[in-house]
Design an enzyme around this catalytic site. Structure first.
Site, PDB file in Angstrom:
ATOM      1  N   ARG A 436      41.633  26.347  35.803  1.00  0.00           N
ATOM      2  CA  ARG A 436      40.276  26.562  36.308  1.00  0.00           C
ATOM      3  C   ARG A 436      39.253  25.875  35.400  1.00  0.00           C
ATOM      4  O   ARG A 436      39.615  25.139  34.474  1.00  0.00           O
ATOM      5  CB  ARG A 436      39.999  28.059  36.446  1.00  0.00           C
ATOM      6  N   GLU A 438      37.806  26.112  32.732  1.00  0.00           N
ATOM      7  CA  GLU A 438      37.756  26.704  31.400  1.00  0.00           C
ATOM      8  C   GLU A 438      38.636  25.855  30.471  1.00  0.00           C
ATOM      9  O   GLU A 438      38.142  24.997  29.779  1.00  0.00           O
ATOM     10  CB  GLU A 438      38.212  28.165  31.458  1.00  0.00           C
ATOM     11  N   GLU A 702      47.311  36.019  33.733  1.00  0.00           N
ATOM     12  CA  GLU A 702      46.187  36.488  32.928  1.00  0.00           C
ATOM     13  C   GLU A 702      46.023  38.003  32.992  1.00  0.00           C
ATOM     14  O   GLU A 702      45.729  38.653  31.997  1.00  0.00           O
ATOM     15  CB  GLU A 702      44.900  35.832  33.448  1.00  0.00           C
TER      16      GLU A 702
HETATM   17  C1  BGC Z   1      39.364  33.521  29.064  1.00  0.00           C
HETATM   18  C2  BGC Z   1      40.163  34.443  28.179  1.00  0.00           C
HETATM   19  C3  BGC Z   1      39.298  34.662  26.986  1.00  0.00           C
HETATM   20  C4  BGC Z   1      38.173  35.500  27.513  1.00  0.00           C
HETATM   21  C5  BGC Z   1      37.278  36.065  26.504  1.00  0.00           C
HETATM   22  C6  BGC Z   1      38.200  34.313  29.559  1.00  0.00           C
HETATM   23  O1  BGC Z   1      37.412  33.643  30.441  1.00  0.00           O
HETATM   24  O2  BGC Z   1      40.120  32.968  30.068  1.00  0.00           O
HETATM   25  O3  BGC Z   1      41.457  34.268  28.065  1.00  0.00           O
HETATM   26  O4  BGC Z   1      39.889  35.146  25.872  1.00  0.00           O
HETATM   27  O5  BGC Z   1      37.451  34.822  28.507  1.00  0.00           O
HETATM   28  O6  BGC Z   1      36.861  37.218  26.977  1.00  0.00           O
END
Ligand code: BGC
Length: 835
Positions: A436, A438, A702
């Site tokens: 995604r 990120e 996740e």
């Molecule tokens: C990520 C996580 C990360 C988190 C922090 C998310 O958007 O994918 O794995 O550690 O944000 O809260």
């Protein structure tokens, strides 16, 4: 005796890697000896010996740093001779390492084309002699690929690596000898935006730009009979526009070879980035190619390729369509109701578009990657077949260290999923997810997974680069650690409990697994800076945004709150204690007395405060969550351990399952009685690790419920199917089920505990773990009659054997077999065979 696995700074024959001084390591096997008595290491430059240790007892095979004044662009050869304690001797083959430019001034200067995006810089030159040794020192922003006479200069992709370019830009050194020829030669540097010009954050407005245009720098040095020939980037280079019309890591690429080509002279530029430095990143490569399992026709009539495995990388395929035909691939992780779905990618378009120009070509993206199992095909002719496509699995190319095979297929698949999630998220940066918008180096995820990661792969060099980038970020933030590293956003955000502590946990994890002091010394500044930042805060819990026990299930029914119920101030005290303790221990190892004393004092204060504020006088924890108990137990913070263990057991039984999030999960099983731990590990109903395996997961999810029983996404706002954090359970499988746990008193597996856990539900387990001393093998087989166990201890290592029948012994290098009576055995005594 064999002396093999020669490494320098934990890399095999490194070419152009950054090192103050070289750190050497090696592995001894095939010997009657158990330990190294002494060793001799010799380093040569050409014929000249630049260092000879002579036979010395102090040389450590886990990491021997030699004070050699290294020259730039120089090849060194080395070998090591080892004397065993039984008098036998072994000598390695020659190995080498070669330095990069180090601090040397550059002849090449940064250049760019006229547009800002995706250009190709080019240079034609002629060699009047046969080329001898030829090296190019090269970098480019955002990402680059170098071609020499039409062929790729290297099999590395996503160069120069992803890091904090505002602080430093990595230089690659490639051997171009095989590609150059006498006469005319041509260099082409293809460019794309990567994270330098593109967004690297889930909030589009945050998209930070390291450099607003694409540019490159290179210096080619060729030795010929007539002397050295240098080709450096300068104004004699030209540029042309690229068939890559669009390129971004989240959206993918669009190629059109038929687009009009613009050309011009290259321009000098001065990118607003940090200095060029020799690389630290291990190569990112296509580490595996796989054929799709099927070409599906979905109920919606879509044509979708199924790779059979959620993976990171891209597809490669031949094209030859008529001019103007548009082919489009959309990448996704999941089929919902049998149809292609990419809802969970949020704003990432994750597409690849190709406009045919009538020529036969091979299509594949250059400067992006996708996290996917399924690919939606649009615009392709009817007759295409699944075999026409190749799935390119892209990852930092790290050596595998551990593998486990058990008698339980579900558990095996889980372990396989954890491995795939590591592969898919170790892409120069340890990322949270690959699909995604990120794909960032989230520190918390990296921290909780580090132990597992080191059991599965040799991560020393990989995390060295991550820690170096982290320190760069810490220097910008007075020691504080940002949420993600590298931090490509406008305004600083960081200091989250359990996330920022990556600065202490990762260095200590490397110390446990690799036992190389030079790594710890390099990372002590990360550790110290973070501990001091915490100490300087009046009220750490309230000065930053925390993620708590992220995604824990103990929040109130119906709440969409993601931080879990474990109180943040409680977590802050636990982690403040943990980080200060690890830093004190690291300082002790390195003889940094002052730091050690200060960190011990801080740790003690945090312990007292935690026990004061969060435990009743009777010793009951006031924050009654599984994670609170797990953390306090694991860190030895409970005033009454027995009592807290009881509470944890009660909490697990009361809910009937785990409720832990990112921070509690890694240590949960370790703090439970074995029986309960196994029950949770093997549970297949939601929530559990095997729930996702039962639903067909091929990577770690996740969320505990990323998909619901009906195979649909539980939500699409934040839901990746390839997120390694919960995969941290694999460390327990190594440490407890297979029983191999490194001891911190003699790290790098010089000493480890072996306490395997044979169990009828699992039947058998076989673990091979390549440690820096050689291979540990741990095996057990359970039957009602008999339990058979086998341990192999490598040279230089010792095991504290803890058998299920309570027997304890200390064993040096060698092979050991044990037979214990099963519950239905006729005779009661176990026997032992040593080899
Ligand atoms: C990520 C996580 C990360 C988190 C922090 C998310 O958007 O994918 O794995 O550690 O944000 O809260």
């Amino acid at each position: 005796m064999k002396v093999t696995h020669l490494r320098v700074v934990h890399l095999r024959e490194p070419l152009g890697f950054q090192m103050e001084q070289p750190v050497f390591s090696w592995v001894v096997s095939d010997t009657v000896s158990q330990k190294q008595e002494k060793a001799q290491l010799a380093v040569f430059r050409g014929e000249q010996c630049v260092y000879d240790t002579g036979p010395a007892e102090v040389l450590d095979s886990l990491g021997t740093e030699l004070p050699i004044r290294l020259l730039p662009r120089t090849r060194y050869a080395w070998r090591v001779r080892v004397w065993g304690d039984e008098g036998d001797v072994g000598e390695s083959e020659w190995s080498f390492f070669e330095t990069g430019k180090r601090d040397e001034a550059w002849q090449g200067r940064w250049i760019r084309g006229e547009g800002t995006e995706n250009g190709i810089l080019e240079k034609t030159f002629s060699l009047s002699e046969e080329p001898g040794k030829a090296r190019v020192y090269v970098s480019g922003l955002g990402l680059y690929r170098l071609f020499v006479n039409g062929r790729a200069a290297s099999d590395e992709v996503l160069t120069p690596g992803l890091n904090a370019y505002d602080r430093w830009v990595q230089v690659q050194t490639f051997d171009l000898g095989p590609l150059l020829r006498k006469g005319e030669n041509r260099l082409e540097i293809w460019l794309g935006g990567g994270i330098s010009r593109g967004r690297f954050s889930f909030t589009p407005a945050d998209g930070y730009t390291y450099c607003p245009y694409d540019c490159a720098v290179a210096e080619l040095r060729v030795e010929t009979a007539a002397g050295e020939y240098v080709v450096a980037t300068d104004e004699s280079w030209t540029w042309r526009s690229s068939p890559i019309l669009e390129s971004s890591i989240y959206n993918g690429e669009k190629w059109d070879w038929g687009a009009p080509v613009k050309r011009g002279k290259a321009l000098f530029c001065q990118p607003p980035t940090g200095p060029l430095r020799d690389r630290l990143s291990p190569p990112v490569r296509i580490v595996e190619e796989r054929k799709p399992r099927a070409l599906l026709r979905t109920p919606r009539g879509e044509r979708v390729l199924d790779l059979g495995q959620n993976m990171t990388g891209w597809l490669r395929f031949p094209v030859s369509g008529p001019r103007g035909t548009v082919l489009k691939l959309s990448y996704g992780e999941h089929l919902e109701d049998g149809c292609f779905s990419r809802e969970n990618l949020r704003t990432a378009e994750a597409a690849f578009t190709w406009v045919c120009d009538g020529e036969a070509r091979i299509a594949e993206p250059f400067f992006t990657w996708y996290g996917f199992r399924y690919v939606l095909l649009e615009g392709f002719p009817e007759e295409i077949r699944a075999e026409d496509f190749t799935g390119c699995v892209v990852s930092s190319d790290l050596e595998e260290s551990g593998r486990i095979e058990t008698g339980h297929p579900g558990l095996n698949r889980l372990l396989e999923n954890v491995r795939w999630s590591q592969r898919g998220n170790f892409l120069d940066v340890p990322t949270d997810c690959p699909q995604r918008d990120e794909r960032e180096g989230w520190t918390g995820d990296a921290q909780v997974f580090a132990d597992t990661a080191c059991f599965q792969m040799d991560c020393a060099a990989f995390y060295t680069k991550y820690a170096a980038d982290m320190l760069e970020e810490q220097e910008k933030a007075r020691g504080c650690v940002p949420y993600v590293v590298p931090f490509a956003r406008h305004s600083f955000e960081g200091g989250a409990v359990g996330w920022a502590d990556a600065a202490t946990v990762i260095p200590w994890t490397l110390w446990l697994h690799y036992g190389d002091k030079s790594l710890l010394r390099r990372m002590l500044p990360n550790m110290r800076a973070w501990v001091e930042w915490v100490a300087s805060q009046e009220d750490w819990p309230s000065v930053c945004r925390h993620f708590g026990d992220w995604l824990a299930l103990d929040r109130p029914e119906g709440s969409t709150e993601r931080v879990g119920r474990t109180d943040v101030p409680f977590l802050c005290l636990c982690y403040a204690f943990y980080s200060a303790s690890l830093t004190a221990k690291a300082a002790a190892v390195l003889g940094e007395r002052e730091t050690e004393a200060r960190c011990r004092r801080l740790a003690e204060e945090y312990r007292k405060k935690l026990q004061n504020d969060w435990f009743s006088v009777r010793g009951d924890v006031l924050c009654r969550t599984q994670t609170a108990c797990v953390l306090a137990l694991h860190l030895g913070l409970a005033p009454d351990e027995e009592r807290l263990r009881r509470t944890l057991g009660e909490l697990v039984r009361a809910s009937g399952h785990l409720t832990t999030g990112f921070l509690g999960t890694p240590w949960l099983l370790e703090e439970l009685p074995d029986e309960l731990a196994l029950e949770l590990l093997l549970r297949e109903e939601y929530p559990s690790w095997l729930y996702e395996v039962r639903l067909g997961a091929t990577t770690v999810w996740e969320r505990w419920n990323s998909l619901t029983e009906d195979g649909r996404f539980s939500e699409t706002g934040m839901n990746s199917l390839n997120h390694y954090a919960y995969g941290s359970v694999a460390a327990w499988v190594y440490r407890r089920l297979c029983g191999i746990a490194p001891e911190e008193t003699a790290p790098g597996f010089r000493l480890f505990t072996w306490s395997p856990l044979p169990d009828p539900r699992i039947g058998s387990a076989r673990c091979r773990l390549k440690t820096p001393l050689g291979e540990i093998v741990s095996e057990w087989e359970y039957s009602e009659q008999e339990i058979r166990l086998r341990l192999s201890v490598p040279f230089g290592s010792e095991a504290l054997v803890r058998l299920p029948d309570g027997r304890r012994e200390r064993r040096g290098a060698g092979e050991y077999r044990y037979r214990l009576p099963g519950p239905e055995a006729s005779d009661e005594t176990g026997e032992e065979e040593a080899e």
